[in-house]
Enzyme design. Structure first.
Site, PDB file in Angstrom:
ATOM      1  N   HIS A   1       0.807  -1.144   0.085  1.00  0.00           N
ATOM      2  CA  HIS A   1       0.022   0.078  -0.079  1.00  0.00           C
ATOM      3  C   HIS A   1       0.863   1.193   0.066  1.00  0.00           C
ATOM      4  CE1 HIS A   1      -2.756   3.023   1.904  1.00  0.00           C
ATOM      5  NE2 HIS A   1      -3.862   2.092   1.767  1.00  0.00           N
TER       6      HIS A   1
ATOM      7  N   ASP B   1       2.928  -4.278   7.855  1.00  0.00           N
ATOM      8  CA  ASP B   1       1.741  -3.660   7.932  1.00  0.00           C
ATOM      9  C   ASP B   1       0.634  -4.852   8.011  1.00  0.00           C
ATOM     10  OD1 ASP B   1      -0.611  -2.488   6.970  1.00  0.00           O
ATOM     11  OD2 ASP B   1       0.475  -1.617   5.066  1.00  0.00           O
TER      12      ASP B   1
ATOM     13  N   GLN C   1      -4.561  -5.053   6.668  1.00  0.00           N
ATOM     14  CA  GLN C   1      -5.600  -5.747   5.844  1.00  0.00           C
ATOM     15  C   GLN C   1      -5.624  -7.252   6.426  1.00  0.00           C
ATOM     16  OE1 GLN C   1      -8.250  -5.381   3.623  1.00  0.00           O
ATOM     17  NE2 GLN C   1      -6.638  -3.965   3.399  1.00  0.00           N
TER      18      GLN C   1
ATOM     19  N   LYS D   1     -10.438  -0.881  10.194  1.00  0.00           N
ATOM     20  CA  LYS D   1     -10.704  -2.189   9.272  1.00  0.00           C
ATOM     21  C   LYS D   1     -11.378  -3.443  10.081  1.00  0.00           C
ATOM     22  CE  LYS D   1      -8.239  -0.393   5.620  1.00  0.00           C
ATOM     23  NZ  LYS D   1      -6.866  -0.538   5.084  1.00  0.00           N
TER      24      LYS D   1
ATOM     25  N   CYS E   1      -4.698   2.386  -3.625  1.00  0.00           N
ATOM     26  CA  CYS E   1      -3.427   2.969  -3.204  1.00  0.00           C
ATOM     27  C   CYS E   1      -2.235   2.003  -3.287  1.00  0.00           C
ATOM     28  CB  CYS E   1      -3.574   3.038  -1.557  1.00  0.00           C
ATOM     29  SG  CYS E   1      -4.764   4.368  -1.377  1.00  0.00           S
TER      30      CYS E   1
HETATM   31  C1  LIG Z   1      -5.810   0.406   4.874  1.00  0.00           C
HETATM   32  C2  LIG Z   1      -4.453   0.037   4.881  1.00  0.00           C
HETATM   33  C3  LIG Z   1      -3.681   0.947   5.073  1.00  0.00           C
HETATM   34  C4  LIG Z   1      -3.738   2.287   5.585  1.00  0.00           C
HETATM   35  O1  LIG Z   1      -4.385   2.351   6.621  1.00  0.00           O
HETATM   36  P1  LIG Z   1      -4.945   3.763   7.403  1.00  0.00           P
HETATM   37  O2  LIG Z   1      -5.928   3.347   8.205  1.00  0.00           O
HETATM   38  O3  LIG Z   1      -5.478   4.470   6.256  1.00  0.00           O
HETATM   39  O4  LIG Z   1      -3.771   4.480   7.751  1.00  0.00           O
HETATM   40  C5  LIG Z   1      -2.057   0.597   4.860  1.00  0.00           C
HETATM   41  N1  LIG Z   1      -1.997  -0.546   4.413  1.00  0.00           N
HETATM   42  C6  LIG Z   1      -2.855  -1.552   4.283  1.00  0.00           C
HETATM   43  C7  LIG Z   1      -2.339  -2.950   3.691  1.00  0.00           C
HETATM   44  C8  LIG Z   1      -4.195  -1.132   4.021  1.00  0.00           C
HETATM   45  O5  LIG Z   1      -5.120  -2.164   3.887  1.00  0.00           O
END
Ligand SMILES: *Cc1c(COP(=O)(O)O)cnc(C)c1O
Length: 404
Positions: free
Chosen positions: A121, A198, A201, A224, A362
């Site tokens: 992302h 990260d 997701q 999320k 993104c």
């Molecule tokens: C949604 C997402 C982000 C960004 O999250 P924010 O809540 O907008 O800071 C980063 N990485 C992944 C894989 C995402 O799905």
């Protein structure tokens, strides 16, 4: 056991009408919906507790502080972190990554190497590019395969004694690919590098055990996983967080302040300058409690059925191509229909009350790899149903008939 109708009744928004139809919400990878159990916690906070935390001698401040710190404890237990002070409450994934990237500015030297993956992302790309600009470190990329998985042989060849940090997502938001983070973490550690995962997701679908994973840093966003927007967590190993300089200066993060010298507070407060999103933090804890009551095993089993059902249904639509076919993926389908722009199908689906996302999600490097402007992404949650997937399939068929 798992009763989807009972679960749906926890989510008031799911009974909304959109464009004259009952809402089908398939944009869960962008943000999830919020159950009454979490909404009530936010209302209760502003109704009963609202005050600033960690500061007051008065009752409201003490109760608000207790609720906020109890949420931190819930988050710690959910992720199985060793200490509650290894959980830094942030504004979300993006802020967590920026905090770490900013902290490494004084720890890197020109010629140091950082490894990223092709599946990231933008929020796990841009902060590191900015870090490279500040330090002269170099960014290396683990390439992806046509299936949407990482080329792990290239990863092996990128690792060397100059590698300082590796950062990959646990699950790709654009394709749903679950990355082999256990292997990535073990290999990076063997070569002396630290790893940031990260997890934005992954966390709606998988309950990560941070001590088993042995990740150095892990970031996620509450919105999320059935929580509110604007709050998230950064996990970091105590020893590493102690070595990092603070991110922002301000109230709450100091031990003593004089004009000659300021000393910083201990973890986690060193990284929590200013008044945080208090209601959001408390609601984040409530969201994790809610999801644990549903049960991550139930969620994974049910979502796997939804994904199978949707994949089989959509595959039968002439000209439809699915991007991301890793054998190990979460309930996300990214697709296009030959000769039709993703936005056009997305707009017609919206007319039918079906919310999907269209665009690059993104993750422009993934779209460049496939040489497409974007995809249509339908992302499922445990509150979605097979009937909703039938409506999606029928909707796509109708959109294609109108556009061709
Ligand atoms: C949604 C997402 C982000 C960004 O999250 P924010 O809540 O907008 O800071 C980063 N990485 C992944 C894989 C995402 O799905």
């Amino acid at each position: 056991m798992f009763d989807v109708n009972k679960i749906r009744s926890d989510f008031p928004i799911l009974s909304r009408q959109v464009n004259g139809q009952s809402l089908v919400y398939f944009d869960n990878a962008a943000t999830s919906q919020t159950p009454t159990q979490v909404i009530d916690v936010i209302i209760d906070y502003y109704t009963r507790l609202n005050s600033n935390i960690h500061r007051g001698v008065h009752k409201l401040s003490q109760e608000a502080t207790e609720a906020y710190e109890a949420a931190r404890k819930t988050i710690q237990q959910h992720f199985n972190a060793l200490y509650a002070h290894e959980i830094i409450l942030t504004a979300g994934t993006t802020e967590g990554i920026n905090l770490i990237a900013s902290g490494y500015t004084s720890l890197l030297n020109p010629g140091d190497e950082l490894i990223i993956s092709a599946l990231e992302h933008h929020s796990n790309i841009v902060p590191w590019q900015m870090l490279c600009d500040r330090t002269g470190a170099q960014l290396k990329v683990i390439p992806m395969t046509a299936m949407g998985t990482l080329d792990m042989e290239v990863f092996d060849s990128l690792l060397n004694d100059k590698t300082r940090l590796v950062f990959v997502n646990h699950v790709s938001n654009a394709l749903g690919t679950v990355n082999p983070i256990e292997e990535i973490i073990a290999k990076a550690h063997a070569s002396g590098a630290e790893v940031l995962i990260d997890g934005a997701q992954a966390c709606p679908h998988i309950k990560p055990d941070l001590q088993v994973l042995n990740a150095d840093y892990y970031v996620t966003s509450a919105h999320k996983l059935c929580g509110p927007t604007g709050v998230g967590m950064l996990y970091g190993k105590e020893a590493l967080l102690n070595k990092l300089p603070p991110y922002q200066g301000g109230g709450e993060m100091i031990a003593t302040v004089t004009f000659e010298k300021t000393t910083y507070a201990d973890l986690p407060h060193k990284f929590e300058a200013g008044t945080p999103n208090i209601a959001g933090g408390i609601a984040f804890g409530a969201a994790l409690e809610y999801m644990n009551r549903v049960g991550f095993e139930n969620i994974a089993a049910y979502e796997a059925q939804l994904l199978d059902y949707a994949t089989n249904g959509l595959k039968n639509i002439p000209g439809l191509k699915i991007y991301g076919e890793s054998p190990n993926k979460t309930a996300v389908i990214s697709f296009n229909v030959e000769g039709i722009h993703p936005y056009d199908i997305g707009s017609i689906l919206d007319q039918m009350g079906i919310a999907v996302r269209t665009g690059h999600h993104c993750a422009q490097p993934i779209m460049d790899f496939y040489e497409i402007p974007g995809t249509i992404r339908a992302s499922f949650s445990f509150y979605n149903t097979f009937e909703e997937i039938d409506r999606l399939e029928a909707g796509i068929r109708r959109a294609v008939a109108m556009l061709q």
